[in-house]
Design a protein around this motif. Sequence first.
Motif, PDB file in Angstrom:
ATOM      1  N   LYS A  20       0.853  -1.183   0.000  1.00  0.00           N
ATOM      2  CA  LYS A  20       0.000   0.000   0.000  1.00  0.00           C
ATOM      3  C   LYS A  20       0.890   1.234   0.000  1.00  0.00           C
ATOM      4  O   LYS A  20       1.900   1.276   0.699  1.00  0.00           O
ATOM      5  CB  LYS A  20      -0.888   0.012   1.236  1.00  0.00           C
ATOM      6  N   THR A  33      -9.865   5.236   6.869  1.00  0.00           N
ATOM      7  CA  THR A  33     -10.923   4.271   6.585  1.00  0.00           C
ATOM      8  C   THR A  33     -10.418   2.858   6.831  1.00  0.00           C
ATOM      9  O   THR A  33      -9.201   2.604   6.784  1.00  0.00           O
ATOM     10  CB  THR A  33     -11.390   4.369   5.121  1.00  0.00           C
ATOM     11  N   GLU A  35     -10.500   0.493   4.827  1.00  0.00           N
ATOM     12  CA  GLU A  35      -9.847   0.039   3.597  1.00  0.00           C
ATOM     13  C   GLU A  35      -8.374   0.427   3.557  1.00  0.00           C
ATOM     14  O   GLU A  35      -7.593  -0.147   2.798  1.00  0.00           O
ATOM     15  CB  GLU A  35     -10.576   0.609   2.361  1.00  0.00           C
ATOM     16  N   GLU A  36      -7.973   1.390   4.373  1.00  0.00           N
ATOM     17  CA  GLU A  36      -6.570   1.811   4.415  1.00  0.00           C
ATOM     18  C   GLU A  36      -5.762   1.017   5.433  1.00  0.00           C
ATOM     19  O   GLU A  36      -4.603   1.341   5.701  1.00  0.00           O
ATOM     20  CB  GLU A  36      -6.494   3.312   4.742  1.00  0.00           C
ATOM     21  N   THR A  37      -6.352  -0.041   5.997  1.00  0.00           N
ATOM     22  CA  THR A  37      -5.639  -0.862   6.969  1.00  0.00           C
ATOM     23  C   THR A  37      -4.294  -1.309   6.407  1.00  0.00           C
ATOM     24  O   THR A  37      -4.163  -1.569   5.213  1.00  0.00           O
ATOM     25  CB  THR A  37      -6.476  -2.081   7.404  1.00  0.00           C
ATOM     26  N   THR A  61      -7.869  -4.347  12.047  1.00  0.00           N
ATOM     27  CA  THR A  61      -7.537  -3.136  11.285  1.00  0.00           C
ATOM     28  C   THR A  61      -6.341  -2.483  11.963  1.00  0.00           C
ATOM     29  O   THR A  61      -6.305  -2.359  13.175  1.00  0.00           O
ATOM     30  CB  THR A  61      -8.743  -2.166  11.267  1.00  0.00           C
TER      31      THR A  61
END
Length: 155
Positions: A20, A33, A35-37, A61
């Motif tokens: 990422k 968010t 989703e950014e884990t 997370t």
Amino acid sequence: ATGATGEPGATGAASEGNLKPPIDETGASDTLTPEETGSLVLLDRAEGVDIILPDTPPDGTWYEFQVFQDVNGAVGAYSISASGSDAFSGFLNGEKAATASEQFITTTATDIQLNGTTTGGLVGTQFQIVYLASTKRWVTSGSFYGTGVLTTPFS
């Protein structure tokens, strides 16, 4: 030569795309968010950044925070805030030049405040948080680098 070949992302193929990209925090505020884990969050604004964590995200997370620019406590702070009824549980080691480290522990704090001096926020500050859904806690570990008489960054 032995090794994986193929398009990036193909099974066994090496690719920078499998990591990422870091989140470079250069604005005044951000809400992370689920989703950014797994992201590295770069604290990179001398005026500080207010970051809000997701409310009751999925178990596991996690985010890693790294100070890339000293925060100027006269104009702001790096602030990481839990949402809803979530809280932090864990520790941060306080570090400063030529002094033994000190450990600061919490089980109920809802904010981490890095002020550029006594509660850290200088380059070298680095910590991780992982969400434990069963207790609604962000498990915290790492260290902060500060100056003066160190105090807890948890509030």
